[in-house]
Structure formats: C-alpha cells, structure tokens
Design an enzyme around this catalytic site. Structure first.
Site, PDB file in Angstrom:
ATOM      1  N   ASP A 333      -0.205  -9.090   7.933  1.00 53.38           N
ATOM      2  CA  ASP A 333       1.060  -9.789   7.708  1.00 53.38           C
ATOM      3  C   ASP A 333       0.888 -11.301   7.812  1.00 53.38           C
ATOM      4  OD1 ASP A 333       3.603  -9.275   6.893  1.00 53.38           O
ATOM      5  OD2 ASP A 333       4.456  -8.996   8.887  1.00 53.38           O
ATOM      6  N   ASP A 393       8.382  -3.504   8.612  1.00 50.39           N
ATOM      7  CA  ASP A 393       8.827  -4.049   9.897  1.00 50.39           C
ATOM      8  C   ASP A 393       9.655  -3.041  10.680  1.00 50.39           C
ATOM      9  OD1 ASP A 393       7.616  -6.473   9.228  1.00 50.39           O
ATOM     10  OD2 ASP A 393       9.392  -7.153   8.144  1.00 50.39           O
TER      11      ASP A 393
END
Length: 482
Positions: A333, A393
C-alpha cells in the site's frame, strides 16, 4: 504556477430559476475569485464554442460586451484568448476543453494588462448546461474554501467497522460449528461437505501479495480493457456473496421451507428466489453503475456482502500468517501510494491513478465503498464527488479480526481478542481520517490500520501469556470439548 479548483454557478431563465454547479480550473496567480456565492457577480453567458478566439475577427463586434464568454480550446494560449476577449468587452472568459482538465500554466509576464477572470471548463458541462438550463443562462465564478471535515466519513467509518465486526463474528460462529462437529462423528462428514473455507499458509500469503502487485501494474497499463474484467468478476463474486450472506440469515427462519426436487437433488424454493434476487441485484448495478444518484447504494450493499463473505471464507491459520499478510500488504500500500510518484512519468501515484481511472477513463473499479460527500466544495465537483474506502482496507484487517474471534472460540476467552482487535480497527480508522483531514491528500489506510490491530492483538496475547498459542494457531485444538 498555481492551479486551483473553483465552481461555476449557472442559473437558467425560468421561474423559479433552475440552477446547477460545474467544476472549473483557474489560476489564483492571475485572479482571486470570491469565497462565497453571495459576493460573486453574475454575467449573461454567450456560447461561442464554434470558435477558439485566436483572433478578434472570429466573432462579430459587440457580441461579447459585458458578458461571460465560452470558447473552445485551440492553438493559441489562454492569455492570448483572454486579451482578445477583454479588448472586445467581455467580463469573464471560459475555455471549454474536450480533454481532461489540467492546470492553466501560461506565462503572465507579458500579459499584465489582462485582468478578466479566466477559467477552464469541460465541454460536456457546457452541453449539459444548455440541455438543463436552456439558452438563456447567467453564470458566476467562486471558489469556496475546502471543508475541514466531510461527514460522509462518519458513514464510511460505520460501514467499515460494522463489516469487520460482523465478518469476524460470523467466522467465529462457523468455527464453533466446526469444533462441535469434531465431537460428533455423524455431523463431521456433513459439516465437511458444507465447509467452504480456504486456509492461507505463509507461502500462499506471499503468492497472494505478488498477484496483487502484478494485477495493479497491469491495471495501470491496460486499464481500459481490464476494468471490464474486474467489473464482471465483481458482479459474479458479489452476487454469490450476497446469496451466502442472506442464505445464512434465511436458514435461521423456521418457516417457508418447502422444497422441490430436480435431478435427484432437493432445494428450498426460497433459496431459488434468493438466487434470482441476488443475480438481479448484480445485473442492475452493472447496467446502472454510472448513475451517481443511487447506484452507489447498490454497490455498497454488494461490496459489504463481498467483504463479509471473504472475511468469513478465508481463514488465517495463525497469527504468524496474519503478521506476514498484513505486513506485506502494508508495504504494498505504501509503495504504490507514496513511492510510485517518483517512478511514473507524470509523477502520479499508481494506486491513486488506478482508483480514479487512469487518463480520465470514465469507468471506475468497483472495489470501493462509496458515499456521496455531504459538504459542498469545488473538490466535490472536480475530483471525487464520493468519499471512498477500498475493500482491502476492510478485508485485510478483517481477516485478523476473524482470526482473533476464532481464537476466542477455540480457547473460550470471552471474546477478549475479538473485541480488542475490533476496537483497534476503529481507532485506526479514526486515525486515518484525522491524518486525511490534516494532510488534505489520499492516505494508504493500512498504514494506520495494520499497526493498530497487530500491536493490540500482540499486547492482549502477551498480557494473557498466550503468545505462543496465539502465534502458532489451531494446532492445539484437538482437545476441545463442547
């Protein structure tokens, strides 16, 4: 050279007048726009999109007098157009662009005499303005300050925490049924047939992360083709996930259990109708996915179902695998958000570009929870009218929460791991939003969610002196008794 986002407020000639706002790009070094609509001055719009205004001879004399003028983008510079428009009496210049809006970056040094407001607007918005408001339109420009906080984030927060908590709880319920089946030889085979879980090992975790990296890079380079593959996969996976979620609820209802027999198999009639309903929901979303007024609700419902089913189905065998998965995806990420701008030619983050649709592509990846922004601003019109949270997420920390819930079931620890990890996830989400509000730029949420959940889970295991069991996972479950 600075480039800023603003709003063109257009008002039609009806009674009462119909109004609509459009995105504009302007240069704050050239002109200062009012902060509020009350302080802005309206001008009658003269549509001259049949010309590029690179010469004063292109328009009849007097047609621009005291008006706002819109012309097409052409070979001459913005300020050259502005000087011509100003000399012909125009009070505002709009330049329509058929391509993606970009910064206005002409050199102002040789054009100090140009004082009228100049803004870039999408050509499609000019067409829409005529269709919605008619030919008699009054317009003005203003640039409200960005809101400190958008309350759509609260909705995103509630959806995310609810999904993670429910997914973890559902995984724990499935684990309890599995352990009970171990003690009953008659149920063991039936349970094995119904079990659809997939267990991640450290090797498969690494392979999974590598596939994520390759897929993201392929999407960046071949987005306009692969986006339809992702949409198709999402429709199929979300329909199946919605079916699994609702079937689990329907299974607890003791009525309406009539069955039909087909091909030597029996199936409940209500499950047939449920399958048709879930398929129809996915098809409706696919057809109307670009309808911003309501399609986001259906996408969020399908997305939540997808995340719930993923968290319940994919089992992490131990905390070791959780650490490897969350750690690697954290690096993934951060790399694709913060590091790739130094590698790409246009200086843009690969993650952000793919999420927004590279090169202005109108099709968006359906891998996010979307909630319309509740605070009105230029950014809402120009960039993203929705607050977004990626499925990753929710799913990635959710797998750890699910493992904590299963560990609670295996050790009869009164849900301490599950509750602590869920609270840590909520704290990580709040931290993400705080940093987002302070930095005014997209954030890799895993940068905050992963440390919060991993550290909290580790502290609970260490405090309870169960770190060895927690790390190795379910190798000790054989002695469990109901």
């Amino acid at each position: 050279v600075a480039a800023d986002e603003g709003i063109l407020h257009a008002s039609g000639g009806g009674v009462p007048p119909v109004t609509k706002d459009y995105c504009i790009i302007y240069n704050s070094n050239w002109v200062s726009l009012p902060k509020t609509l009350e302080n802005a001055t309206f001008r009658t719009l003269e549509n001259l999109t049949s010309t590029v205004l690179c010469s004063s001879s292109e328009v009849p004399s007097g047609v621009m007098k005291d008006k706002a003028v819109v012309v097409m983008r052409g070979n001459c510079t913005f300020l050259e157009k502005a000087r011509i428009a100003q000399s012909l009496g125009a009070k505002m210049l709009l330049i329509a662009s058929k391509s993606r809006l970009s910064a206005i970056s002409d050199n102002k040094t040789d054009f100090e005499d140009v004082t009228l407001p100049v803004a870039l607007i999408r050509y499609n918005d000019i067409v829409d303005m005529q269709l919605v408001l008619g030919n008699e339109v009054n317009v003005t420009l203003y640039s409200p300050p960005l809101p400190e906080f958008d309350y759509s984030m609260v909705v995103i927060f509630l959806i995310a925490v609810f999904t993670v908590a429910l997914g973890g709880y559902w995984s724990g319920v499935a684990e309890l049924e599995n352990l009970k089946a171990v003690a009953s030889p008659g149920e063991r085979e039936t349970r094995r047939k119904k079990e659809e879980n997939v267990t991640f090992t450290p090797v498969t975790v690494i392979l999974f992360v590598v596939i994520c990296c390759v897929m993201l890079v392929l999407l960046y380079f071949f987005y306009k083709w692969l986006v339809y593959v992702i949409i198709s996969v999402f429709c199929l996976a979300s329909a199946m996930s919605l079916y699994n979620c609702l079937a689990a609820l329907i299974g607890e209802i003791p009525v309406g259990q009539c069955r039909v027999t087909c091909c030597n198999k029996t199936i409940e009639v209500r499950l047939i109708f449920l399958a048709v309903f879930c398929t129809a929901a996915a098809v409706v979303w696919a057809v109307f996915r670009n309808e911003d007024r309501w399609a986001w609700i259906l996408q969020d419902i399908l997305g939540v179902a997808f995340c719930l089913n993923f968290i319940k189905t994919l089992k992490m065998p131990n905390f070791k695998s959780c650490v490897i998965l969350l750690g690697l995806l954290l690096l993934y990420d951060v790399f694709f958000v913060f590091i790739t701008p130094f590698i790409t030619k246009n200086g843009a983050s690969i993650m952000v570009e793919v999420a927004a649709g590279p090169f202005g592509n109108s099709e968006k990846l359906p891998v996010v929870i979307r909630v319309p922004r509740l605070e009105h601003s230029a950014s809402t019109l120009c960039d993203l009218p929705f607050s977004l949270l990626g499925f990753g997420d929710i799913i990635v920390p959710g797998l750890l929460v699910a493992y904590c819930r299963r560990f609670d079931v295996q050790t009869r620890s009164s849900s301490i791991y599950y509750i602590s990890c869920t609270i840590a996830y909520a704290v990580g989400m709040v931290l993400t939003f705080v940093v987002l509000a302070l930095m005014k730029m997209g954030q890799p949420a895993l940068l905050y969610l992963v440390p919060c959940t991993l550290i909290t889970s580790s502290l609970v295991a260490w405090r309870r002196k169960e770190m060895k069991k927690f790390w190795k996972g379910n190798s000790y479950q054989v002695g469990w008794m109901p």
